[in-house]
Design an enzyme around this catalytic site. Structure first.
Site, PDB file in Angstrom:
ATOM      1  N   ASP B  33      12.165  26.849  -2.932  1.00  0.00           N
ATOM      2  CA  ASP B  33      12.247  27.215  -4.264  1.00  0.00           C
ATOM      3  C   ASP B  33      11.263  28.358  -5.046  1.00  0.00           C
ATOM      4  O   ASP B  33      11.548  28.882  -5.998  1.00  0.00           O
ATOM      5  CB  ASP B  33      12.105  26.039  -5.111  1.00  0.00           C
ATOM      6  CG  ASP B  33      13.259  24.849  -4.836  1.00  0.00           C
ATOM      7  OD1 ASP B  33      14.647  25.213  -4.642  1.00  0.00           O
ATOM      8  OD2 ASP B  33      12.821  23.649  -4.789  1.00  0.00           O
ATOM      9  N   HIS B  34      10.212  28.325  -4.090  1.00  0.00           N
ATOM     10  CA  HIS B  34       9.122  29.276  -4.459  1.00  0.00           C
ATOM     11  C   HIS B  34       8.796  30.331  -3.351  1.00  0.00           C
ATOM     12  O   HIS B  34       7.921  30.103  -2.722  1.00  0.00           O
ATOM     13  CB  HIS B  34       7.905  28.655  -4.962  1.00  0.00           C
ATOM     14  CG  HIS B  34       6.949  29.147  -5.603  1.00  0.00           C
ATOM     15  ND1 HIS B  34       6.043  30.179  -4.713  1.00  0.00           N
ATOM     16  CD2 HIS B  34       6.724  29.441  -6.858  1.00  0.00           C
ATOM     17  CE1 HIS B  34       5.231  30.610  -5.654  1.00  0.00           C
ATOM     18  NE2 HIS B  34       5.530  30.313  -7.005  1.00  0.00           N
ATOM     19  N   PHE B  35       9.774  31.503  -3.205  1.00  0.00           N
ATOM     20  CA  PHE B  35      10.994  31.477  -4.053  1.00  0.00           C
ATOM     21  C   PHE B  35      12.206  31.686  -2.950  1.00  0.00           C
ATOM     22  O   PHE B  35      11.943  31.979  -1.722  1.00  0.00           O
ATOM     23  CB  PHE B  35      10.765  33.105  -4.525  1.00  0.00           C
ATOM     24  CG  PHE B  35       9.489  33.248  -5.472  1.00  0.00           C
ATOM     25  CD1 PHE B  35       9.541  32.897  -6.858  1.00  0.00           C
ATOM     26  CD2 PHE B  35       8.207  33.714  -4.856  1.00  0.00           C
ATOM     27  CE1 PHE B  35       8.601  32.685  -7.574  1.00  0.00           C
ATOM     28  CE2 PHE B  35       7.338  33.722  -5.514  1.00  0.00           C
ATOM     29  CZ  PHE B  35       7.205  33.139  -7.141  1.00  0.00           C
ATOM     30  N   VAL B  40       6.523  31.573  -0.626  1.00  0.00           N
ATOM     31  CA  VAL B  40       5.036  31.628  -0.831  1.00  0.00           C
ATOM     32  C   VAL B  40       4.533  30.635  -1.313  1.00  0.00           C
ATOM     33  O   VAL B  40       5.126  30.000  -2.186  1.00  0.00           O
ATOM     34  CB  VAL B  40       4.839  32.697  -2.038  1.00  0.00           C
ATOM     35  CG1 VAL B  40       3.491  33.116  -2.308  1.00  0.00           C
ATOM     36  CG2 VAL B  40       5.377  34.290  -1.409  1.00  0.00           C
TER      37      VAL B  40
END
Lengths: 131, 180
Positions: B33-35, B40
């Site tokens: 989800d990140h990203f 990251v």
């Protein structure tokens, strides 16, 4: 014993690190909370860094008194009483109390905590430490 | 997912310093989800890694006592991104400690490259001011054991690090699932 300029320089470096402010913001008359944005936990951080940088011991409440505003003998109706002012002079001989004494309202209290006040405290503290 | 943001201690010098490694892996759900498409490791979790490494350094020094909590992050500077496959090495140094708190400075490297500089300020929450239970000796001991502090660590006198006397039988209390 460091000179007043050396003390100010070290105090400025400490405040730059502890409060993430720019060097030129740390002037002698700058207030810690109003001008430099210090919050409660920052005071403990500042005490730590002062102890380390100057190799001194700062007992809790000595530089930043804790009991003045919560004692009804010292503060009534939003103002320091005469007893409170006497206690303030006793606990904070290193602060410039002149203006505050003329109008000792609580909301002005934080203005006593300036960069110069810290320098005065350190200067007095170092004078008591055997070299 | 469990709330561990370092994987193992590489060095642990009681009361002075530690080195810990965190291996970033695509198996960590949050990276998706990140990203999406560009994983990251969030900087906040790197800070948490320093809080864990530094907090254990402080807790061990206090013989698994005290109620030290992360009170402030005076410094967090990031020079790059932590990506899957990276091994982050957190070097922590106990700069100062007294009854009221502790200051730990930290550097994070990936190989030779400096990735982050993070300082953590811990405050010792006094008895009577707590609103809920904090880390107990059992939790600190479990983490120190799990992360290998007693395998690689040294006491202040240079001898191998040992569990404080009387704590050997302390009931292990593993950390809970992610979240408070």
């Amino acid at each position: 014993m460091p000179s007043k300029e050396e003390i100010f320089s070290k105090v400025r470096d400490i405040l730059v690190e502890a409060l993430s402010v720019e060097e030129d913001e740390v002037t002698p008359e700058a207030t810690l909370t109003g001008d430099l944005g210090a919050e409660s936990i920052d005071f403990l951080d500042i005490v730590f860094r002062l102890e380390k940088a100057f190799n001194i011991k700062i007992p809790r409440g000595e530089l930043f008194p804790e009991n003045l505003l919560t004692d009804a003998n010292f503060v009534q109706n939003g103002r320091f009483t005469d007893t409170g002012l006497a206690e303030l002079k006793k606990q904070m001989p290193f602060a410039d109390l002149e203006a505050f004494t003329a109008n000792p309202v609580i909301k002005e209290f934080s203005k006593l905590f300036t960069v110069q006040m810290i320098c005065n405290y350190v200067d007095a503290k170092l004078a008591t430490v055997p070299s | 997912m469990r709330w561990y943001w370092i994987d193992r201690f590489l060095e642990f010098e009681s009361g002075r310093s530690s080195k810990a490694v965190k291996n970033v892996t695509l198996a960590e759900e949050h990276l998706h989800d990140h990203f999406p498409g560009y994983p990251v490791m969030p900087g906040a979790l790197i800070i948490e890694g320093f809080a864990q490494a530094g907090g254990l350094l402080v807790g061990e020094h206090l013989k698994l006592g005290g109620n030290m909590i992360l009170a402030k992050v005076p410094k967090a500077v990031f020079h790059g991104e932590a990506r899957p496959g990276d091994s982050l090495v957190y070097s922590s140094k106990l700069e100062y400690i007294n009854a009221e708190g502790a200051l730990v400075s930290g550097l994070c490297h990936v190989g030779e490259k400096l990735l982050a500089e993070v300082d953590i300020f811990f405050a010792n929450v006094q008895e009577g001011q707590r609103t809920r239970d904090l880390f107990g000796p059992g939790e600190l001991l479990s983490m120190l054991k799990l992360l290998g502090a007693y395998d690689v660590g040294h006491a202040a006198d240079g001898t191998p690090l040992k569990v404080p006397p009387g704590m050997e039988t302390q009931a292990a209390r593993p950390l809970g699932m992610a979240g408070p």
